[in-house]
Design an enzyme around this catalytic site. Sequence first.
Site, PDB file in Angstrom:
ATOM      1  N   SER A 133       0.824  -1.197  -0.018  1.00  9.97           N
ATOM      2  CA  SER A 133      -0.041   0.027   0.107  1.00  9.97           C
ATOM      3  C   SER A 133       0.925   1.338  -0.192  1.00  9.97           C
ATOM      4  O   SER A 133       1.958   1.159   0.437  1.00  9.97           O
ATOM      5  CB  SER A 133      -0.767  -0.164   1.378  1.00  9.97           C
ATOM      6  N   TYR A 146      -1.740  -0.132  10.505  1.00  9.90           N
ATOM      7  CA  TYR A 146      -1.855  -0.718   8.801  1.00  9.90           C
ATOM      8  C   TYR A 146      -0.686  -0.301   8.316  1.00  9.90           C
ATOM      9  O   TYR A 146      -0.015  -0.886   7.767  1.00  9.90           O
ATOM     10  CB  TYR A 146      -3.033  -0.003   8.245  1.00  9.90           C
ATOM     11  N   LYS A 150       2.446  -2.799   6.321  1.00 15.44           N
ATOM     12  CA  LYS A 150       2.679  -2.710   5.158  1.00 15.44           C
ATOM     13  C   LYS A 150       4.084  -2.077   4.832  1.00 15.44           C
ATOM     14  O   LYS A 150       4.780  -2.610   3.974  1.00 15.44           O
ATOM     15  CB  LYS A 150       1.649  -1.645   4.391  1.00 15.44           C
TER      16      LYS A 150
END
Length: 241
Positions: A133, A146, A150
């Site tokens: 991402s 998150y 990533k």
Amino acid sequence: MDFTGKSVIVTGAGKGIGRATAVMLASRGAKVIALSRSAADLAELDKEIGSTSHAVDLADPDATRAAALKAVPADYLVNCAGTTELESFLDVTVKNFDLLYAVNTRAPMIVAQEYARERIKAGARGAIVNVSSVASFLGIPDHAAYCASKGALDAMTRVMAKELAPQGIRVNAVNPTVTLTPMAVKAWSDPAKSAGMLSRIPVGRFADPDDVAEIILFLLSDEAAMINGIAMPVDGGFMAN
């Protein structure tokens, strides 16, 4: 890109980018081995594209390894499964932090280990694409765990690329901006929040799953034979700001 006669493991194939990738691969001749948590989603996918599926909770390391061993051998691997929880940094819980790392970072490692071991043992070449991402490149409010998971996935991708390429397996990451999947709708449904992100994307829209799937297929293919160890933004120019 023609994948006739090739087999591809796709994690997270039940929804979103994973599903779009599985459907696109099948439309171009590939046999898809689909891994995802929802048996109902997998049954629907099997019916649509003739895939072989294994329902698995990728937060469970033992179940993940067992599913990976059932899925191999395969020519290629797409690690696409992911999850998120929206919490401000001060409110991030250990439970959710560990969950995001388990699904977004540890599960790709486990599946890739078993895929690569089989390829190397067979003396066969291959390619892995880890779906990351743009959150790995920058800080996004309420996405601390998150972003961290990533970022770790990108770092692991670079190590994988260095270690596995000499044994015939290329490894790359794709890093989409907001992509209109069920998970993204959950995270970006508030117009006040999405407007700020959308205004920074020069092409003027969020990504569709097929936008990302096309890049995944390219990185798997022999056309990308000299691409190894990259984190490729699929972001409409977001990172150019």
